[in-house]
Scaffold this motif. Structure first.
Motif, short mmCIF file in Angstrom:
data_model
loop_
_atom_site.label_atom_id
_atom_site.label_comp_id
_atom_site.label_asym_id
_atom_site.label_seq_id
_atom_site.Cartn_x
_atom_site.Cartn_y
_atom_site.Cartn_z
N GLU A 109 0.84 -1.20 0.00
CA GLU A 109 0.00 0.00 0.00
C GLU A 109 0.88 1.26 0.00
O GLU A 109 1.62 1.50 0.94
CB GLU A 109 -0.93 0.00 1.22
N GLY A 110 0.77 2.03 -1.08
CA GLY A 110 1.55 3.26 -1.20
C GLY A 110 0.95 4.40 -0.40
O GLY A 110 -0.15 4.29 0.15
N PRO A 111 1.66 5.53 -0.32
CA PRO A 111 1.15 6.70 0.40
C PRO A 111 -0.02 7.33 -0.34
O PRO A 111 -0.25 7.05 -1.52
CB PRO A 111 2.35 7.65 0.43
N TYR A 112 -0.77 8.16 0.35
CA TYR A 112 -1.91 8.84 -0.27
C TYR A 112 -1.40 9.91 -1.24
O TYR A 112 -0.62 10.77 -0.87
CB TYR A 112 -2.80 9.47 0.80
N SER A 113 -1.88 9.83 -2.47
CA SER A 113 -1.43 10.78 -3.51
C SER A 113 -2.55 11.70 -3.97
O SER A 113 -2.40 12.40 -4.97
CB SER A 113 -0.85 10.01 -4.70
N ASP A 114 -3.69 11.67 -3.27
CA ASP A 114 -4.79 12.62 -3.49
C ASP A 114 -5.33 12.63 -4.92
O ASP A 114 -5.82 13.67 -5.39
CB ASP A 114 -4.36 14.03 -3.09
N TYR A 115 -5.20 11.50 -5.64
CA TYR A 115 -5.71 11.37 -7.01
C TYR A 115 -4.96 12.27 -8.01
O TYR A 115 -5.44 12.49 -9.11
CB TYR A 115 -7.21 11.68 -7.08
N VAL A 116 -3.80 12.79 -7.64
CA VAL A 116 -3.05 13.74 -8.47
C VAL A 116 -1.84 13.04 -9.10
O VAL A 116 -1.05 12.39 -8.40
CB VAL A 116 -2.58 14.94 -7.62
N ARG A 117 -1.69 13.18 -10.41
CA ARG A 117 -0.64 12.47 -11.14
C ARG A 117 0.76 12.82 -10.65
O ARG A 117 1.59 11.93 -10.45
CB ARG A 117 -0.76 12.76 -12.64
N SER A 118 1.03 14.11 -10.46
CA SER A 118 2.38 14.52 -10.05
C SER A 118 2.77 13.93 -8.70
O SER A 118 3.92 13.51 -8.50
CB SER A 118 2.48 16.05 -9.99
N LYS A 119 1.82 13.84 -7.79
CA LYS A 119 2.09 13.23 -6.48
C LYS A 119 2.33 11.73 -6.62
O LYS A 119 3.18 11.14 -5.94
CB LYS A 119 0.94 13.50 -5.51
N ALA A 120 1.56 11.11 -7.51
CA ALA A 120 1.71 9.67 -7.74
C ALA A 120 3.05 9.34 -8.36
O ALA A 120 3.66 8.31 -8.03
CB ALA A 120 0.57 9.17 -8.62
N VAL A 121 3.52 10.20 -9.26
CA VAL A 121 4.84 9.99 -9.89
C VAL A 121 5.92 9.93 -8.82
O VAL A 121 6.75 9.02 -8.79
CB VAL A 121 5.14 11.12 -10.91
#
Length: 335
Positions: free
Chosen positions: A205-217
């Motif tokens: 389980e990864g960290p919360y990235s708030d549904y935002v691509r840049s955070k997910a990258v």
């Protein structure tokens, strides 16, 4: 005598105008709950729509679908962007009520902290229809999709890609939405309900990235470095999944890792057609916007509607991606 007659005419005219002014219809915010507009007169029904944010392509498309349906049905719609700020959302709703609306569509920034907005609507006798995200308090109707079922659909596809039910093996990295969010929890729980049965599959389980691509990258770069043996990425929305795709392409690992997302973003559907992405799950926002406006108008007219209106979902993979893809739409549209 002529002067007295003129004064009489002027006085009569002023009296007539005064009574005419008193007979004008009052706005919906007078506590009438929009009954005047829904009673069959020529006055248009005015819908207030408090949207959680306009910084998401999903919510932009949802509003566009709502506006199109309102225009189609001859209603007016006023949209206000809460900018992910619950205090602003509560103030926005009060402002719309004061200016005059007949029914309120609410996409709550927070399911509990939006209580002041719901109370203001109740005091003004204005019915509320929530969309995409429910509130804890009861409203006239909630229009949305079963996000837990979306997670299950993604989970079933992940199991199939990893070898099939009872035989699936591999490591999955999960990119999560917003901490504590109802949508996030449902998409997490639905996926784990299915994949958790497979003893040969491990989920990171990864960290919360708030549904935002840049955070997910950024999050996925760290996750990939720690888990280079990953076999599949599951993201709570396609925007984050496409961030993972970007990282995997740069690392030249795209041919080794499957990607499953949710929402049916057209960019993801095109990636499925191109063989870079495995699957996504329908979450057509334009249809959601259309359905919520139709529901809100029925509520404003006093018609009975279900407490929960399901907008439906389904899987998009290589078998149907070409059929649902359009380069003119931001999201795949459900037929």
């Amino acid at each position: 005598m002529k002067k007295r007659n003129n004064l009489f005419v002027v006085s009569a005219l002023l009296t007539s105008l005064m009574f005419a002014g008193c007979s004008q219809s009052q706005p919906a915010a007078d506590g009438g709950g929009g009954n005047a507009a829904a009673s069959g007169g020529d006055k248009k029904i005015v819908i207030g729509f408090s949207q959680v944010t306009s910084e998401s392509p999903f919510y932009t498309a949802l509003v566009d679908g709502a506006k199109a349906e309102a225009q189609k049905q001859g209603a007016d719609i006023v949209v206000m962007d809460a900018q992910n700020d619950i205090e602003k959302q509560n103030a926005d709703v009060q402002d719309m009520i004061t200016k005059g609306i007949n029914v309120l569509i609410l996409n709550p920034t927070n399911p509990t902290a939006v209580a002041p907005a719901l109370q203001a609507a109740k005091q003004a006798n204005i019915q509320v229809v929530t969309v995409d995200r429910p509130t804890e308090e009861k409203v006239a109707a909630f229009v949305g999709r079963d996000n837990k079922e979306m997670g299950r659909i993604a989970g079933k596809q992940a199991v199939s890609l990893l070898g099939g039910e009872g035989k699936a093996t591999g490591k999955v990295i999960e990119l999560q939405g917003d901490a504590g969010g109802k949508v996030m929890m449902d998409r997490h729980d639905g996926f784990h309900e299915i994949v958790g049965k497979e003893s040969g599959v491990k989920i990171i389980e990864g960290p919360y990235s708030d549904y935002v691509r840049s955070k997910a990258v950024k999050a996925f770069q760290d996750l990939l470095q720690a888990n280079p043996d990953v076999n599949l990425v599951y993201a709570h929305n396609d925007d984050m999944a496409l961030g993972a795709l970007q990282v995997l392409e740069q690392a030249k690992m795209l041919d080794k890792v499957k990607i499953v997302g949710i929402d049916g973003l057209s960019e993801a559907v095109k990636a499925i057609i191109d063989g870079k992405y495995s699957a996504t799950v329908f979450n057509d926002p334009a249809k959601l916007g259309s359905i919520v406006v139709d529901t809100a108008l029925k509520v404003a007219k006093g018609e009975q509607v279900p407490e929960y209106v399901d907008a439906g979902t389904g899987l998009i993979d290589a078998s149907n991606a070409k059929d649902v893809y359009s380069d003119k739409a931001v999201f795949a549209q459900m037929k």
